[in-house]
Scaffold this motif. Structure first.
Motif, PDB file in Angstrom:
ATOM      1  N   PRO A 326       0.820  -1.237   0.000  1.00 22.61           N
ATOM      2  CA  PRO A 326       0.000   0.000   0.000  1.00 22.61           C
ATOM      3  C   PRO A 326       0.836   1.262   0.000  1.00 22.61           C
ATOM      4  O   PRO A 326       0.498   2.246  -0.680  1.00 22.61           O
ATOM      5  CB  PRO A 326      -0.828  -0.138   1.282  1.00 22.61           C
ATOM      6  N   ASP A 327       1.950   1.270   0.752  1.00 21.72           N
ATOM      7  CA  ASP A 327       2.814   2.453   0.759  1.00 21.72           C
ATOM      8  C   ASP A 327       3.424   2.683  -0.613  1.00 21.72           C
ATOM      9  O   ASP A 327       3.560   3.823  -1.072  1.00 21.72           O
ATOM     10  CB  ASP A 327       3.926   2.275   1.802  1.00 21.72           C
ATOM     11  N   ALA A 328       3.838   1.574  -1.264  1.00 26.40           N
ATOM     12  CA  ALA A 328       4.425   1.709  -2.596  1.00 26.40           C
ATOM     13  C   ALA A 328       3.404   2.226  -3.599  1.00 26.40           C
ATOM     14  O   ALA A 328       3.723   3.072  -4.455  1.00 26.40           O
ATOM     15  CB  ALA A 328       4.994   0.363  -3.051  1.00 26.40           C
ATOM     16  N   LEU A 329       2.154   1.737  -3.528  1.00 27.28           N
ATOM     17  CA  LEU A 329       1.115   2.208  -4.433  1.00 27.28           C
ATOM     18  C   LEU A 329       0.831   3.691  -4.213  1.00 27.28           C
ATOM     19  O   LEU A 329       0.631   4.447  -5.172  1.00 27.28           O
ATOM     20  CB  LEU A 329      -0.163   1.378  -4.237  1.00 27.28           C
ATOM     21  N   ALA A 330       0.841   4.096  -2.918  1.00 24.60           N
ATOM     22  CA  ALA A 330       0.587   5.508  -2.629  1.00 24.60           C
ATOM     23  C   ALA A 330       1.701   6.386  -3.183  1.00 24.60           C
ATOM     24  O   ALA A 330       1.446   7.527  -3.608  1.00 24.60           O
ATOM     25  CB  ALA A 330       0.438   5.719  -1.128  1.00 24.60           C
ATOM     26  N   ALA A 331       2.935   5.870  -3.180  1.00 29.01           N
ATOM     27  CA  ALA A 331       4.066   6.644  -3.704  1.00 29.01           C
ATOM     28  C   ALA A 331       4.272   6.422  -5.195  1.00 29.01           C
ATOM     29  O   ALA A 331       5.220   6.978  -5.772  1.00 29.01           O
ATOM     30  CB  ALA A 331       5.346   6.265  -2.947  1.00 29.01           C
ATOM     31  N   ARG A 332       3.409   5.599  -5.836  1.00 30.93           N
ATOM     32  CA  ARG A 332       3.523   5.274  -7.255  1.00 30.93           C
ATOM     33  C   ARG A 332       4.886   4.667  -7.587  1.00 30.93           C
ATOM     34  O   ARG A 332       5.569   5.070  -8.532  1.00 30.93           O
ATOM     35  CB  ARG A 332       3.275   6.515  -8.109  1.00 30.93           C
ATOM     36  N   VAL A 333       5.266   3.699  -6.759  1.00 32.10           N
ATOM     37  CA  VAL A 333       6.527   2.981  -6.945  1.00 32.10           C
ATOM     38  C   VAL A 333       6.207   1.508  -7.147  1.00 32.10           C
ATOM     39  O   VAL A 333       5.351   0.947  -6.457  1.00 32.10           O
ATOM     40  CB  VAL A 333       7.471   3.158  -5.728  1.00 32.10           C
ATOM     41  N   ASP A 334       6.889   0.896  -8.113  1.00 31.35           N
ATOM     42  CA  ASP A 334       6.706  -0.529  -8.391  1.00 31.35           C
ATOM     43  C   ASP A 334       7.592  -1.324  -7.425  1.00 31.35           C
ATOM     44  O   ASP A 334       8.814  -1.391  -7.589  1.00 31.35           O
ATOM     45  CB  ASP A 334       7.091  -0.833  -9.837  1.00 31.35           C
ATOM     46  N   LEU A 335       6.969  -1.909  -6.383  1.00 30.02           N
ATOM     47  CA  LEU A 335       7.701  -2.670  -5.365  1.00 30.02           C
ATOM     48  C   LEU A 335       7.519  -4.161  -5.654  1.00 30.02           C
ATOM     49  O   LEU A 335       6.386  -4.645  -5.792  1.00 30.02           O
ATOM     50  CB  LEU A 335       7.161  -2.336  -3.966  1.00 30.02           C
ATOM     51  N   GLY A 336       8.620  -4.898  -5.773  1.00 30.73           N
ATOM     52  CA  GLY A 336       8.525  -6.315  -6.083  1.00 30.73           C
ATOM     53  C   GLY A 336       9.546  -7.151  -5.334  1.00 30.73           C
ATOM     54  O   GLY A 336      10.477  -6.630  -4.688  1.00 30.73           O
ATOM     55  N   TYR A 337       9.349  -8.475  -5.423  1.00 32.72           N
ATOM     56  CA  TYR A 337      10.239  -9.432  -4.749  1.00 32.72           C
ATOM     57  C   TYR A 337      10.707 -10.473  -5.755  1.00 32.72           C
ATOM     58  O   TYR A 337       9.908 -10.961  -6.575  1.00 32.72           O
ATOM     59  CB  TYR A 337       9.515 -10.123  -3.586  1.00 32.72           C
ATOM     60  N   GLU A 338      11.979 -10.819  -5.679  1.00 36.63           N
ATOM     61  CA  GLU A 338      12.548 -11.869  -6.518  1.00 36.63           C
ATOM     62  C   GLU A 338      13.272 -12.877  -5.626  1.00 36.63           C
ATOM     63  O   GLU A 338      14.095 -12.481  -4.799  1.00 36.63           O
ATOM     64  CB  GLU A 338      13.533 -11.286  -7.531  1.00 36.63           C
ATOM     65  N   GLY A 339      12.957 -14.134  -5.811  1.00 39.63           N
ATOM     66  CA  GLY A 339      13.628 -15.165  -5.023  1.00 39.63           C
ATOM     67  C   GLY A 339      12.681 -16.269  -4.620  1.00 39.63           C
ATOM     68  O   GLY A 339      11.484 -16.248  -4.968  1.00 39.63           O
ATOM     69  N   PRO A 340      13.163 -17.237  -3.869  1.00 35.96           N
ATOM     70  CA  PRO A 340      12.331 -18.360  -3.444  1.00 35.96           C
ATOM     71  C   PRO A 340      11.306 -17.926  -2.402  1.00 35.96           C
ATOM     72  O   PRO A 340      11.438 -16.869  -1.769  1.00 35.96           O
ATOM     73  CB  PRO A 340      13.334 -19.343  -2.856  1.00 35.96           C
ATOM     74  N   SER A 341      10.299 -18.745  -2.216  1.00 32.36           N
ATOM     75  CA  SER A 341       9.287 -18.450  -1.209  1.00 32.36           C
ATOM     76  C   SER A 341       9.706 -18.904   0.184  1.00 32.36           C
ATOM     77  O   SER A 341       9.156 -18.439   1.178  1.00 32.36           O
ATOM     78  CB  SER A 341       7.969 -19.132  -1.585  1.00 32.36           C
ATOM     79  N   HIS A 342      10.681 -19.800   0.249  1.00 33.03           N
ATOM     80  CA  HIS A 342      11.188 -20.280   1.539  1.00 33.03           C
ATOM     81  C   HIS A 342      12.507 -21.011   1.288  1.00 33.03           C
ATOM     82  O   HIS A 342      12.930 -21.176   0.133  1.00 33.03           O
ATOM     83  CB  HIS A 342      10.171 -21.219   2.216  1.00 33.03           C
TER      84      HIS A 342
END
Length: 468
Positions: A326-342
């Motif tokens: 939500p903070d990233a959407l409010a700042a109009r920033v594309d926030l993402g994750y790369e890597g394994p889930s565990h």
């Protein structure tokens, strides 16, 4: 109230028990030795009595019984008389005052007297026997003389009773010497006591070991280690106070200024604008206070006590990224994750590692700018696990990378507001986890990439933690 422990009393108590046992043991040894030597001397006297009886019999050759004079000499002690028996191997007992057994084997004529321990009428006796030849008849005469053991034991007891008080006095004398020796030895601690008493309240320097006995140095070295830890804590406390004053002085001054502005101009639009600035300043002050507390917590942790709880960085990063969407959407920033889930487990403190993510993601969102990108990635290798956060912002010139992580340092030209504590917290937490911090360019040589490399948790420990 519990009675204080006395080193003198404790040492005397420790020594009194073995000394008492030694006294009792010496008494038993004295009695055994006294009885041994009493037996030797009484046995010698018993053999002399047998030889004396032999001489008397020779002088009365031809008589079948002892004369009254000989009997009187043998039986003069009415309390503990001597017992005797003269017997012929052919004719049997010639004279006796007690039925003494024939020694077995019979001693040879001219041989040394034979000594035996016997029991007669419920009494223990010591018997000496010897043999002489009757040349006229060709017979062999066996002479036996016996006596009870009463006088032997009485003599041993007398020696014991006379010796034990002397040994007891020696034990008491030794304990007195120990008391004075311990008291004098404890005076060696007086210079150390005076050295500590003369110190000022904030003097936590190491003690002078030259005045300390060798046996006490482990204690003083422990005190020095405690002083060093206290110095560290006091330095951190002073640094925290200075940092708090440095960080909160500006927002507090701004809050006061905005309050004065609202009071001076009560128009709604002016008050609303002042309140907007108050909200922004208070949020910044709250954020700075939180960062100061996080930095203080990371700094006051013991470096030797490395965190050891299994933490899955992949799981931790995914959960945190979900919270910040939500903070990233409010700042109009594309926030993402790369890597394994565990499966990217390291030994660490989950709260402190989360604080690393908080500061890195905050910085990235702040500098990525509108329509920028922020990527959090976790990669696992054979022996390491890497956590990286990169943004597409303006980045930091390479010449300033070595200084990133210093408290309150902000690269020249930074246009965004900040306290300069975020990367300091990251570096300190990394040091606590023995992780390396690497700064580099992001993708397409844009922005800044911050990478933390941790030692991977051994596979066996990771499997056990996942089962738990």
């Amino acid at each position: 109230m519990q009675r204080p422990v006395s080193l003198r009393r404790r040492l005397l108590t420790i020594l009194a028990v073995p000394m008492t046992l030694a006294w009792l043991g010496s008494g038993a040894l004295i009695y055994v030795l006294a009885l041994h030597y009493a037996n030797i001397n009484y046995d010698r006297s018993l053999v002399d009595s047998a030889h004396a009886l032999e001489r008397m019999i020779r002088s009365e050759s031809g008589e079948q019984e002892l004369s009254p004079q000989v009997r009187i000499l043998m039986e003069y002690d009415s309390v503990d008389p001597s017992y005797y028996a003269v017997r012929s191997l052919r004719h049997g007992v010639l004279a006796s005052n007690l039925e003494l057994p024939l020694p077995s084997p019979v001693p040879a004529v001219g041989a040394p007297a034979r000594l035996d321990s016997i029991v007669r009428a419920g009494r223990k006796l010591r018997m000496a026997s010897l043999a002489l030849a009757d040349h006229e008849t060709g017979d062999t005469i066996v002479i036996s003389v016996a006596e009870t053991l009463r006088e032997r034991h009485a003599l041993a007891r007398e020696i014991l009773v006379g010796t034990l008080p002397i040994v007891l006095l020696l034990v008491a004398f030794v304990l007195v010497l120990v008391w004075f020796g311990v008291s004098r030895g404890l005076r060696l601690l007086d210079p150390l006591t005076e050295q500590i008493a003369a110190r000022r309240a904030r003097d936590l320097s190491a003690l002078d070991q030259s005045q300390v006995p060798v046996e006490i140095r482990p204690l003083t070295q422990t005190i020095d280690a405690l002083f060093a830890r206290l110095r560290t804590l006091l330095d951190l406390q002073e640094r925290f106070i200075a940092d708090a004053a440095h960080q909160l002085r500006t927002p507090l001054a701004g809050l006061r200024l905005q309050a004065e502005r609202a009071l001076a101009d009560p128009r709604p639009e002016s008050v609303r604008d002042a309140l907007t600035h108050v909200e922004r300043l208070s949020a910044g002050a709250g954020r700075a206070a939180g960062q100061l507390l996080a930095l203080a917590r990371a700094q006051t942790s013991n470096d030797d006590d490395a965190p050891s709880s299994p933490v899955d960085l992949a799981h931790l990063a995914r959960d945190y990224i979900g919270e910040r969407v939500p903070d990233a959407l409010a700042a109009r920033v594309d926030l993402g994750y790369e890597g394994p889930s565990h499966g990217a487990e390291v030994a660490g403190d989950a709260v402190m590692l989360r604080e690393v993510l908080v500061n890195l993601v905050d910085n990235a969102l702040n500098y990525a700018g509108e329509h920028g990108t922020v990527t959090v990635s976790v990669t696992s290798e054979a022996r390491t696990v890497a956590l990286a956060v990169e943004d597409s912002g303006p980045g930091v010139a390479e010449e300033w990378w070595p200084r990133l992580g210093e408290r309150f340092f902000r690269p020249p030209g930074s246009s965004r507001e900040g306290s300069g504590l975020g990367l300091a917290i990251v570096r300190r937490v990394a040091e606590r986890h023995r992780a390396a911090v690497v700064f580099s360019r992001g993708r397409d040589a844009l922005g800044l990439r911050v990478t933390l490399r941790f030692s991977a948790l051994p596979q066996g420990d990771a499997q056990r933690s996942s089962r738990v």
